[in-house]
Design a protein around this motif. Structure first.
Motif, PDB file in Angstrom:
ATOM      1  N   ARG A  87     -25.057  24.874  81.853  1.00 20.68           N
ATOM      2  CA  ARG A  87     -24.911  25.502  80.540  1.00 20.68           C
ATOM      3  C   ARG A  87     -25.672  24.731  79.466  1.00 20.68           C
ATOM      4  N   ARG A  88     -25.594  23.418  79.510  1.00 28.91           N
ATOM      5  CA  ARG A  88     -26.239  22.616  78.483  1.00 28.91           C
ATOM      6  C   ARG A  88     -27.739  22.470  78.744  1.00 28.91           C
ATOM      7  N   GLY A  89     -28.471  22.229  77.659  1.00 28.71           N
ATOM      8  CA  GLY A  89     -29.894  21.959  77.777  1.00 28.71           C
ATOM      9  C   GLY A  89     -30.777  23.189  77.829  1.00 28.71           C
ATOM     10  N   LEU A  90     -30.203  24.391  77.606  1.00 32.90           N
ATOM     11  CA  LEU A  90     -31.013  25.605  77.650  1.00 32.90           C
ATOM     12  C   LEU A  90     -31.852  25.785  76.386  1.00 32.90           C
ATOM     13  N   GLU A  91     -31.348  25.261  75.270  1.00 30.44           N
ATOM     14  CA  GLU A  91     -32.077  25.304  73.991  1.00 30.44           C
ATOM     15  C   GLU A  91     -32.457  26.734  73.603  1.00 30.44           C
ATOM     16  N   ILE A  92     -31.485  27.630  73.720  1.00 30.74           N
ATOM     17  CA  ILE A  92     -31.680  29.022  73.270  1.00 30.74           C
ATOM     18  C   ILE A  92     -30.471  29.401  72.418  1.00 30.74           C
ATOM     19  N   GLY A  93     -30.491  29.005  71.181  1.00 26.60           N
ATOM     20  CA  GLY A  93     -29.373  29.258  70.286  1.00 26.60           C
ATOM     21  C   GLY A  93     -29.329  30.694  69.812  1.00 26.60           C
ATOM     22  N   GLY A  94     -28.294  30.999  69.011  1.00 26.22           N
ATOM     23  CA  GLY A  94     -28.162  32.314  68.410  1.00 26.22           C
ATOM     24  C   GLY A  94     -27.640  33.385  69.341  1.00 26.22           C
ATOM     25  N   GLN A  95     -27.032  32.998  70.484  1.00 22.70           N
ATOM     26  CA  GLN A  95     -26.510  33.988  71.426  1.00 22.70           C
ATOM     27  C   GLN A  95     -25.048  34.300  71.121  1.00 22.70           C
ATOM     28  N   ALA A  96     -24.638  35.513  71.462  1.00 22.14           N
ATOM     29  CA  ALA A  96     -23.283  35.959  71.150  1.00 22.14           C
ATOM     30  C   ALA A  96     -22.233  35.279  72.017  1.00 22.14           C
ATOM     31  N   GLN A  97     -22.608  34.785  73.193  1.00 23.66           N
ATOM     32  CA  GLN A  97     -21.670  34.139  74.111  1.00 23.66           C
ATOM     33  C   GLN A  97     -22.386  33.030  74.866  1.00 23.66           C
ATOM     34  N   PRO A  98     -21.636  32.096  75.404  1.00 29.22           N
ATOM     35  CA  PRO A  98     -22.276  31.012  76.172  1.00 29.22           C
ATOM     36  C   PRO A  98     -23.046  31.571  77.364  1.00 29.22           C
ATOM     37  N   LEU A  99     -24.191  31.000  77.629  1.00 28.68           N
ATOM     38  CA  LEU A  99     -25.018  31.439  78.746  1.00 28.68           C
ATOM     39  C   LEU A  99     -25.177  30.311  79.758  1.00 28.68           C
ATOM     40  N   TYR A 100     -25.285  30.700  81.026  1.00 28.82           N
ATOM     41  CA  TYR A 100     -25.394  29.755  82.133  1.00 28.82           C
ATOM     42  C   TYR A 100     -26.620  30.102  82.978  1.00 28.82           C
ATOM     43  N   VAL A 101     -27.131  29.115  83.683  1.00 32.03           N
ATOM     44  CA  VAL A 101     -28.220  29.388  84.624  1.00 32.03           C
ATOM     45  C   VAL A 101     -27.634  30.138  85.819  1.00 32.03           C
ATOM     46  N   VAL A 102     -28.104  31.365  86.014  1.00 40.24           N
ATOM     47  CA  VAL A 102     -27.611  32.209  87.098  1.00 40.24           C
ATOM     48  C   VAL A 102     -28.469  32.049  88.352  1.00 40.24           C
ATOM     49  N   ARG A 103     -29.768  31.982  88.151  1.00 44.87           N
ATOM     50  CA  ARG A 103     -30.669  31.753  89.292  1.00 44.87           C
ATOM     51  C   ARG A 103     -32.014  31.256  88.780  1.00 44.87           C
ATOM     52  N   LEU A 104     -32.786  30.695  89.701  1.00 42.13           N
ATOM     53  CA  LEU A 104     -34.130  30.204  89.406  1.00 42.13           C
ATOM     54  C   LEU A 104     -35.110  30.995  90.260  1.00 42.13           C
ATOM     55  N   GLU A 105     -36.201  31.451  89.673  1.00 37.82           N
ATOM     56  CA  GLU A 105     -37.181  32.256  90.381  1.00 37.82           C
ATOM     57  C   GLU A 105     -38.514  31.496  90.469  1.00 37.82           C
ATOM     58  N   PRO A 106     -38.728  30.796  91.568  1.00 33.76           N
ATOM     59  CA  PRO A 106     -39.946  29.975  91.689  1.00 33.76           C
ATOM     60  C   PRO A 106     -41.232  30.791  91.657  1.00 33.76           C
ATOM     61  N   GLU A 107     -41.185  32.058  92.116  1.00 36.87           N
ATOM     62  CA  GLU A 107     -42.404  32.862  92.131  1.00 36.87           C
ATOM     63  C   GLU A 107     -42.897  33.159  90.715  1.00 36.87           C
ATOM     64  N   THR A 108     -41.967  33.413  89.800  1.00 40.88           N
ATOM     65  CA  THR A 108     -42.343  33.755  88.421  1.00 40.88           C
ATOM     66  C   THR A 108     -42.152  32.598  87.463  1.00 40.88           C
ATOM     67  N   ARG A 109     -41.593  31.491  87.962  1.00 43.67           N
ATOM     68  CA  ARG A 109     -41.289  30.316  87.135  1.00 43.67           C
ATOM     69  C   ARG A 109     -40.255  30.645  86.060  1.00 43.67           C
ATOM     70  N   ARG A 110     -39.396  31.644  86.319  1.00 51.97           N
ATOM     71  CA  ARG A 110     -38.405  32.046  85.329  1.00 51.97           C
ATOM     72  C   ARG A 110     -37.043  31.431  85.616  1.00 51.97           C
ATOM     73  N   VAL A 111     -36.361  31.059  84.546  1.00 50.83           N
ATOM     74  CA  VAL A 111     -34.966  30.648  84.612  1.00 50.83           C
ATOM     75  C   VAL A 111     -34.147  31.820  84.093  1.00 50.83           C
ATOM     76  N   VAL A 112     -33.296  32.376  84.943  1.00 51.67           N
ATOM     77  CA  VAL A 112     -32.491  33.540  84.574  1.00 51.67           C
ATOM     78  C   VAL A 112     -31.103  33.070  84.154  1.00 51.67           C
ATOM     79  N   VAL A 113     -30.682  33.506  82.975  1.00 52.08           N
ATOM     80  CA  VAL A 113     -29.386  33.088  82.438  1.00 52.08           C
ATOM     81  C   VAL A 113     -28.498  34.304  82.212  1.00 52.08           C
ATOM     82  N   GLY A 114     -27.195  34.048  82.139  1.00 56.52           N
ATOM     83  CA  GLY A 114     -26.254  35.137  81.915  1.00 56.52           C
ATOM     84  C   GLY A 114     -24.879  34.594  81.617  1.00 56.52           C
ATOM     85  N   PRO A 115     -23.896  35.478  81.385  1.00 60.71           N
ATOM     86  CA  PRO A 115     -22.526  35.048  81.105  1.00 60.71           C
ATOM     87  C   PRO A 115     -21.884  34.441  82.343  1.00 60.71           C
ATOM     88  N   ARG A 116     -20.773  33.766  82.159  1.00 61.99           N
ATOM     89  CA  ARG A 116     -20.128  33.066  83.266  1.00 61.99           C
ATOM     90  C   ARG A 116     -19.795  34.003  84.421  1.00 61.99           C
TER      91      ARG A 116
END
Length: 369
Positions: free
Chosen positions: A255-284
């Motif tokens: 949860r910590r270290g995402l550095e994406i403020g201004g969200q309506a609810q806490p966000l967590y790392v849901v999965r990592l996509e090495p092919e696209t280099r994307r970090v996917v986040v979502g609610p608990r």
């Protein structure tokens, strides 16, 4: 106290090799083996170069640890040998650790170390020395059942290390001995003090010995300079919320270290996509997992089809589950299940086996879509 090393008497005609890391646990095992009357030989694997290891704390098998192991062996009057395994450790453990992070998985180097450098090589060395068994300071119990030796959790749940030993083979378990599995850690330190061992008050080593300061990213960056490749942070719908500075800074459930403020609810790392280099986040609730596909399953014995409990992180509590053709199905949604980690399976205190988590199945498909 003289533990049962589970060898045929008389022990005076037996030879025990002890894996000595330089810590209090393996030192006490060596002392107890020597007191049993068996010929005792200590072996230490050097996993770091001498210069980098000097003065290192929170590690094992490093410069000071080797000196401590040698001092204990000298006090006990037993033979002690040091073998250089720095290259093997770097290739099979540290390089693998970096590659797993680069692939978006969460590695467990301690298991890889036990599977490779420690047990495989220590077994070979112990057998070459003609030992009747290899004893270690791990907090697990070896129980001889109707079908042979079984691996059980330690009597002290706070010290249990069975999660890290799930990959132990049946052949290895037949040769291994864990004399501390029935003892609490304070008693082990008392034994060390009574025997006058200088390591009696030595701090415990960290879980990941080659990351003494906890900076995993620095280790990965050193091994794989390209690890800092940046990418997008997106929500479950693919909307870009920000950018990250490299996969090595993230694990599933973070949860910590995402550095994406201004969200309506806490966000967590849901999965990592090495092919696209994307970090996917979502609610608990998006972290809830219904099942996981396991690979390289090691089975130590017991009923595969019966009820069992599964532990998916070293500090997690075992939860009810069942195993169906390599698919681990949880009775209730489980959280914090990350590819790259291990799922260790139990029947009560007995370790049935385990495998590596390759993929997870979300419990809420609508949320994950």
């Amino acid at each position: 106290m003289t533990p049962d090393f589970q060898l045929e008497a008389p022990l005076s005609k037996r030879r025990i090799v002890v894996a000595m890391s330089g810590g209090v646990d393996s030192s006490v095992v060596a002392a107890l083996a020597a007191r049993s009357g068996a010929e005792t030989i200590g072996i230490t694997l050097q996993l770091y170069d001498h210069g980098a290891a000097v003065g290192r704390t929170g590690s094992c098998c490093a410069g000071q640890d080797i000196r401590d192991a040698r001092a204990v062996a000298d006090r006990l009057g037993i033979a002690h040998y040091v073998f250089d395994h720095e290259s093997a450790f770097r290739q099979s453990v540290i390089d693998d650790f970096a590659d797993e992070y680069m692939a978006g998985r969460t590695p467990i180097p301690c298991v890889k170390c036990n599977m490779g450098v420690k047990f495989t090589d220590l077994f070979r060395l112990a057998k070459e020395l003609g030992a009747d068994c290899l004893a270690t300071g791990h907090y697990v119990r070896r129980v001889v059942g109707a079908d042979g030796p079984e691996l059980h959790r330690a009597a002290d749940p706070a010290r249990d290390q069975s999660y890290f030993l799930f990959a132990t083979t049946r052949a290895q378990l037949d040769y291994l001995r864990f004399p501390l599995g029935g003892l609490p850690k304070p008693q082990v330190r008392e034994i060390a003090a009574e025997l006058g061992l200088a390591v009696a008050l030595k701090p415990d080593s960290q879980d990941i010995c080659f990351v003494p300061d906890g900076d995993y990213a620095a280790i990965v960056r050193k091994v794989r300079p390209e690890a800092d490749t940046s990418g997008e942070i997106v929500d479950l719908a693919g909307r870009v919320l920000g950018r990250h500075r490299g996969f090595i800074h993230f694990t599933v459930g973070q949860r910590r270290g995402l550095e994406i403020g201004g969200q309506a609810q806490p966000l967590y790392v849901v999965r990592l996509e090495p092919e696209t280099r994307r970090v996917v986040v979502g609610p608990r609730e998006a972290l809830a997992v219904a099942a996981a596909r396991l690979t390289d399953i090691n089975w130590l014995g017991g009923d595969r089809d019966g009820p069992l409990t599964a532990k998916v992180r070293s500090l997690a509590k075992p939860v009810p589950a069942r195993l169906d053709d390599g698919r681990l199905i949880f009775d209730a949604p489980e959280y914090g299940v990350a590819p790259g980690q291990a799922a260790v399976l139990y029947d009560g205190d007995r370790v049935l086996g385990g495998g590596w988590i390759a993929e997870t199945e979300p419990a809420m498909l609508a949320v994950a879509a």
